[in-house]
Design a protein around this motif. Structure first.
Motif, short mmCIF file in Angstrom:
data_model
loop_
_atom_site.label_atom_id
_atom_site.label_comp_id
_atom_site.label_asym_id
_atom_site.label_seq_id
_atom_site.Cartn_x
_atom_site.Cartn_y
_atom_site.Cartn_z
N PHE A 194 0.84 -1.19 0.00
CA PHE A 194 0.00 0.00 0.00
C PHE A 194 0.88 1.25 0.00
N TYR A 195 1.93 1.24 0.82
CA TYR A 195 2.79 2.41 0.92
C TYR A 195 3.51 2.68 -0.40
N ASP A 196 3.96 1.61 -1.06
CA ASP A 196 4.62 1.79 -2.35
C ASP A 196 3.67 2.41 -3.36
N PHE A 197 2.42 1.97 -3.35
CA PHE A 197 1.44 2.54 -4.27
C PHE A 197 1.30 4.04 -4.05
N VAL A 198 1.20 4.43 -2.78
CA VAL A 198 1.02 5.85 -2.47
C VAL A 198 2.24 6.65 -2.88
N THR A 199 3.42 6.22 -2.46
CA THR A 199 4.62 7.03 -2.69
C THR A 199 5.05 7.06 -4.16
N SER A 200 4.74 5.99 -4.89
CA SER A 200 5.18 5.96 -6.30
C SER A 200 4.15 6.55 -7.25
N SER A 201 2.95 6.82 -6.77
CA SER A 201 1.93 7.38 -7.66
C SER A 201 2.27 8.83 -8.01
N GLN A 202 2.01 9.20 -9.24
CA GLN A 202 2.29 10.55 -9.68
C GLN A 202 1.49 11.57 -8.87
N ALA A 203 0.29 11.20 -8.50
CA ALA A 203 -0.58 12.12 -7.75
C ALA A 203 0.04 12.52 -6.42
N PHE A 204 0.66 11.55 -5.72
CA PHE A 204 1.26 11.87 -4.43
C PHE A 204 2.68 12.41 -4.56
N GLN A 205 3.37 12.10 -5.65
CA GLN A 205 4.71 12.64 -5.84
C GLN A 205 4.68 14.15 -6.01
N ASN A 206 3.54 14.66 -6.42
CA ASN A 206 3.39 16.11 -6.55
C ASN A 206 3.10 16.80 -5.22
N LEU A 207 2.94 15.98 -4.16
CA LEU A 207 2.63 16.53 -2.84
C LEU A 207 3.81 16.30 -1.89
N SER A 208 3.72 16.88 -0.72
CA SER A 208 4.81 16.80 0.25
C SER A 208 4.75 15.52 1.08
N PHE A 209 5.85 15.26 1.80
CA PHE A 209 5.84 14.15 2.75
C PHE A 209 4.75 14.35 3.79
N ARG A 210 4.52 15.59 4.17
CA ARG A 210 3.50 15.88 5.18
C ARG A 210 2.13 15.40 4.71
N HIS A 211 1.85 15.52 3.43
CA HIS A 211 0.58 15.02 2.91
C HIS A 211 0.47 13.51 3.13
N ARG A 212 1.55 12.78 2.82
CA ARG A 212 1.54 11.33 2.99
C ARG A 212 1.44 10.96 4.46
#
Length: 552
Positions: free
Chosen positions: A196-214
């Motif tokens: 699940f974490y890999d999906f979030v961090t590698s998705s383009q949608a989340f790469q455009n956001l900060s670590f704080r968002h994740r």
């Protein structure tokens, strides 16, 4: 692509409409008359065990349920002392309306449901999010800072970009088996080893956001309760939850969800072979059998010997084990040759999530009182990074005692509480909530004794529910498909599996129900029976619609 049809738990791994099979006037099938009255041992009186027993009784077989501890399994509704209907739901407590097979039985038993008070829902009224000491009050998502809407949008975009979410969910709504398989099976091939974490961090949608968002996403949750404790899990498991709408439109059962099983136990449906008025309760003389300690092949090689804790031995022509899979190697002495070694490997690799809950009864729903200083309710549904993690409120009416789930936590957060007494757990929760709601005296409203649970500490469960890790798909496929026994050696036929440990959607009762129905079909055919041609059962279409096989 959109569809106006209701979303149900149709697949995506096995595209079979269990709700349609249940609703068809032709019924689930029949067994030959010479098998009527044949005994089937069922290990566990939870959702899978009781529902399977109910359907087998209707077919004219004689299910015999064994229960090691308490009727209901993880559908455990505990009544607070001194009341008749003030309930703490220790296990399953929220049930998405897409769980069509489960709702078939709930509606059949005449039970009512109400919207579950999840965060940011109308049923909750208001929500407080407390992270790193900052407290936010909201009635819906629009009341929160932009970051929260950015997170919600990013996750939605990630699902669409990574999995073609809209088209796949539309195919599920339409019960289009071919389209679901065409879209889902390639995802299984590509994502089996993805967290699940890999999906979030590698998705383009989340790469455009900060670590704080994740980080906030992990603390507040991807749906109605999935926190970063799910980050190590297989992304396939998370995607199933989203696709099937399990994190949406959830309800709770008025009077407690255990009532579904209690009513099935005493229900008197029309049955083959059995006289009018027969119920599971009457077939059992009013009580289940005791804990099973031993299962082996009988001397005849065509039946099984089941021994209980009091050394009572009974021969059965089939056995259905619905308990958590680890109990088959710890609590029950199961003859090793009853399963093939690859199946034992799959059962032993099952990984369980830890979970803990702390409930208290209070004199009234005082949390609805308005604080004159703020104009807000005294307390709100609360998500926090503190030890409580999730706090929920259950209103039984202005003049009736209410219930607060002070804390609902998973994995490491649950393990923090494992060695602690009930009173200590309440104290820790109250101390945490005092920091969020200074000056609100919750303790003065508490009545009676708390109700707490750590499922991993219960010898009959060893964990709350299955949580598949990356690479577990092949194991899940082995145990899920075990009800298809025609091509198995004779030594491996006749013992069946169902329940959370077998399901593709662990932690959700719909998965337990569907695996129970698979087992019913398997047992029916084991006795020489079959589904009606106009209403084929799961095993009749499994070869074409079953889970994709990955390379070994």
């Amino acid at each position: 692509m959109t569809s106006s049809k209701p979303l149900t738990a149709f697949g995506p791994d096995f595209t079979f409409a269990y709700d349609d099979w249940l609703a068809h006037p032709a019924g689930l099938g029949t067994v030959p008359g010479d098998s009527h009255g044949a005994q089937v041992a069922i290990i566990g009186a939870g959702a899978a065990g009781v529902i399977a027993a109910y359907e087998l009784m209707k077919l004219g077989l004689r299910p015999v349920i064994y229960e090691a501890s308490r009727f209901g399994g993880r559908l455990r509704s505990e009544v607070f002392d001194g009341t008749q209907d003030v309930i703490a739901e220790m296990g399953g407590m929220r049930f998405p309306i897409s769980s069509a097979s489960f709702y078939h039985y709930l509606n059949l038993m005449g039970l009512q449901t109400k919207p579950f008070p999840n965060p940011l829902t109308k049923a909750a009224g208001s929500t407080v999010i407390d992270l790193e000491g900052e407290t936010l009050f909201a009635r819906d998502l629009n009341d929160l800072p932009d970051m929260y809407r950015e997170i919600a949008a990013a996750y939605s975009d990630a699902l669409e970009q990574g999995a073609g979410f809209g088209a796949l969910q539309a195919a599920i709504r339409n019960k289009d088996a071919a389209q679901v398989k065409a879209l889902w099976d390639p995802i299984v091939e590509a994502w089996d080893e993805r967290t699940f974490y890999d999906f979030v961090t590698s998705s383009q949608a989340f790469q455009n956001l900060s670590f704080r968002h994740r980080e906030v996403f992990g603390q507040v949750g991807f749906g109605t309760g999935g926190w970063d404790s799910d980050f190590p899990n297989s992304m396939l498991e998370i995607l199933r939850v989203n696709l099937l709408g399990f994190d949406d439109d959830q309800r709770y059962v008025v009077g407690g969800v255990e009532s579904v099983l209690r009513r099935l136990w005493t229900a008197t449906p029309p049955c083959a072979h059995w006289p009018e008025g027969t119920s599971l309760a009457s077939l059992h003389g009013g009580a289940t059998r005791s804990r099973v300690t031993h299962i082996s092949r009988a001397a005849s090689d065509t039946s099984f010997t089941v021994r209980d804790q009091w050394d009572n031995e009974v021969a059965y022509e089939a056995v259905l084990a619905t308990c958590q899979s680890h109990l088959l190697t710890t609590a029950i002495d199961v003859e090793e040759d009853l399963f093939a070694q690859p199946l034992w490997m799959a059962l032993d690799r099952t990984r369980y999530m830890q979970a803990a809950k702390t409930f208290v009864m209070v004199d009234r729903p005082f949390w609805n009182d308005i604080d004159p200083a703020t104009g807000r309710p005294l307390l709100s549904m609360t998500l926090t990074d503190r030890i409580t993690r999730g706090t929920y409120f259950f209103d039984n009416g202005p003049d009736a005692p209410g219930v607060i789930c002070l804390s609902y936590s998973w994995m490491t957060d649950a393990l923090k509480l494992l060695p602690l007494s009930d009173e200590k757990r309440v104290d820790l929760a109250l101390n945490a909530l005092e920091k969020i709601y200074p000056g609100v005296d919750i303790a003065s409203h508490i009545r009676g004794v708390p109700k707490c649970i750590s499922w991993e500490a219960d010898e009959n469960f060893l964990g709350a529910f299955k949580g598949a890790l990356p690479g577990h798909y092949r194991y899940n496929r082995r145990v899920y498909g075990h009800f298809m026994q025609a091509d198995q050696p004779a030594a491996h036929r006749g013992m069946f599996l169902a329940g959370d440990s077998v399901s593709w959607t662990p932690a959700w009762v719909e998965g337990a129900v569907q695996t129970a129905l698979n087992a019913v079909w398997g047992i029916m055919t084991h006795f020489g029976g079959a589904s009606n041609a106009v209403n084929p059962g799961p095993g009749d279409v499994y070869q074409d619609q079953g889970p994709v096989a990955l390379s070994q």
